[in-house]
Design an enzyme around this catalytic site. Sequence first.
Site: not given
Length: 678
Positions: A215, A303, A321
């Site tokens: 990520e 996020y 996102d």
Amino acid sequence: MVETRRRSARIADAKIELLDHHTAPESADSDSNSSALSDIDESDFDSDVRPTKRQKIAGGQASRAVRKTRSTTVKTVTTRTKVSATTTTSTSTSITTTLAATPIAKPKATAASIQALVTQIFDCPFPQGNEPPCHPPHPHPLTYHNPLLLSSPTARKHRDALLTWFDSVSSSRQMPWRKPWIDTTPFVSSSSSATCPQDLKEAVAQRAYEVLLSETMLQQTRVSTVIAYYNKWLAALPTMQSLAAAQPEEVLSLWKGLGYYSRATRLHALAQLVCPPPEEGGYDGLLPQTVDKLVQLPGIGRYTAGAVASIVYGCAEPMVDGNVIRVLTRQLGIRGDVKSKEVLEVVWEAAKRLVEAVAWDGTDVTEDGREGKEPPVSDRPGTWGQGLMELGATVCLPGPAKPKCGQCPVKDTCRAYQEGVKIATQKGLVPEGKVTARKRVVDIEDSCTLCPLPEAEESDKQESDTGTKKRKQGEVSAFFDKFKTSGTRRKKDAAEDSDPAEPSSAAMEVITSHCCKYPYTKPKTKKLREEECLVVAIRRPSDGRYLIHKRPAKGLLAGMWELPSHTLPADLKWNDGSAAMKKDKVRMVLKDVLKEVGVSSWREKEAELGTVPWTFSHFKLAMHVWAVDLVKRDEVGSEGGEGNAKMKRWATIEEIEGENMGTGMKKCWELVKESRGR
Ligand code: SF4
């Protein structure tokens, strides 16, 4: 009596004008409107508030200004309407103009105002899912933005459709970080991770490390680029513990080429915080489970915290996102500035409610039984979150690529898609059907304050030409009708949702073009700060090496190597300066830099090579590049003491090529090499 009815008609007409900014003001028609307008009670208006200042501006502009007020100010504006109406004996055009004379600035968003907005959208007391498509700039209530994936009678079916679709495509892009969920139920429900089986703990810790790494790498970077970096990184630093023990140079070199190097340094700092045992303030190498704790770690924002909590631990946490923002603003039909706090909070709230609904979908617990409880952990939240992101990355594409709405598993719940169908219908590309048959609902008190006034659209003009009066009457009727007919309509909606007809390619072109208007970003008015700096490539004569310098461990481009540079004062405009001034400045920089490597006396030959412009997220930098050859061989040889060598050293061209350098500085280096014929 006749005069009273006329006045009511004018007042009601003016109320509608507040919301319909694409319709030119027109004369009131008491005969045609009376049946609907006589239901409006003037006592709704508060006569205590009076305008203090009046500015005559054109009706359209004024409507726009008034439209920008929040719902709390709508009441104030309608009061002004009443004041105007009681003193005006002419047509509704003059009422509208007077009404519009008091522009009210949009108040700044506060936590309370955002909460009120969220409540209005998501906690509406009457059944949802029945607002017809009415793409902005048409009037619409705030509840229009309640996701149909939550409120439509067939919402569950559509949520399942997205999960099924994701199952079918999740391995097609061959992302090594996508793996089956490890059941963390005993782990998450346990009061202490110490009581969990060691092998489960290790497996979860490893999964958390991999998800965090992927990520972090995926932020601002394409999947196809990240895959190779991800594999290389894990081969070198396979665990959180190995990352914690790595040298900063190794971490940066593994990141080299990915850009945004602060991501790597923060990841490194995070590992060093997470690896110590709890008694030393760490987490024993295992990332915490809750968003609250995760966001306290370096480099983890809302996020990434949501991604780790949902994908690894199976908690019902949203991850929003850029892809998800695009999908959800289209699904919700939000045309407000996507950079504004209000819009972002509404999108996050929608994402939160959706992931919770998906988590509960996997259980037998009824709505009543969910009250006050956390949804159970499972693979569903992570699958849902990744499904939304995958949809945004591969189907719900931004312009100019255009979304592939025909392949979208959730197009039946997409406001943008429905609006596009409506526009295509108006253009005669789609037969009159379910979408256009519905009435538009306008609830003045709940009117949307998120969506701005976009540009005029052809379809609006057409509609304005043909059906303004009819529409206004329909709007007011629909406002009252919705309380009576929502149950019937929900059943009808459920039946209509199964309509399999696909629009033609011409219609789809219109639909997807409309979808591309989401998400809307207000053009930037704030200019980026501008800076200039001097970059000096110093070459020594003995071996042709260049002096390079390492940036501090914190701040912009932390720990990266660069050619010596010097930020110029804000009042010095380099390109306006004389040749003598420029040479003086270069010599001054040279003196400071060479002193640090033990060179106190020299002669040089210098040449200006050019300027490299570079834009960072928060400022623009003009880098003026100079090449300097030191020519007094005897006095140039020191490479500085041991301590200094770590921050400044003489390096060969090959060594410089192998160092971690920011992209802007690399361009400066390319300029230097070019000037040397390399
Ligand atoms: S229907 Fe089109 S615009 Fe709507 S979510 Fe699907 S791909 Fe995106």
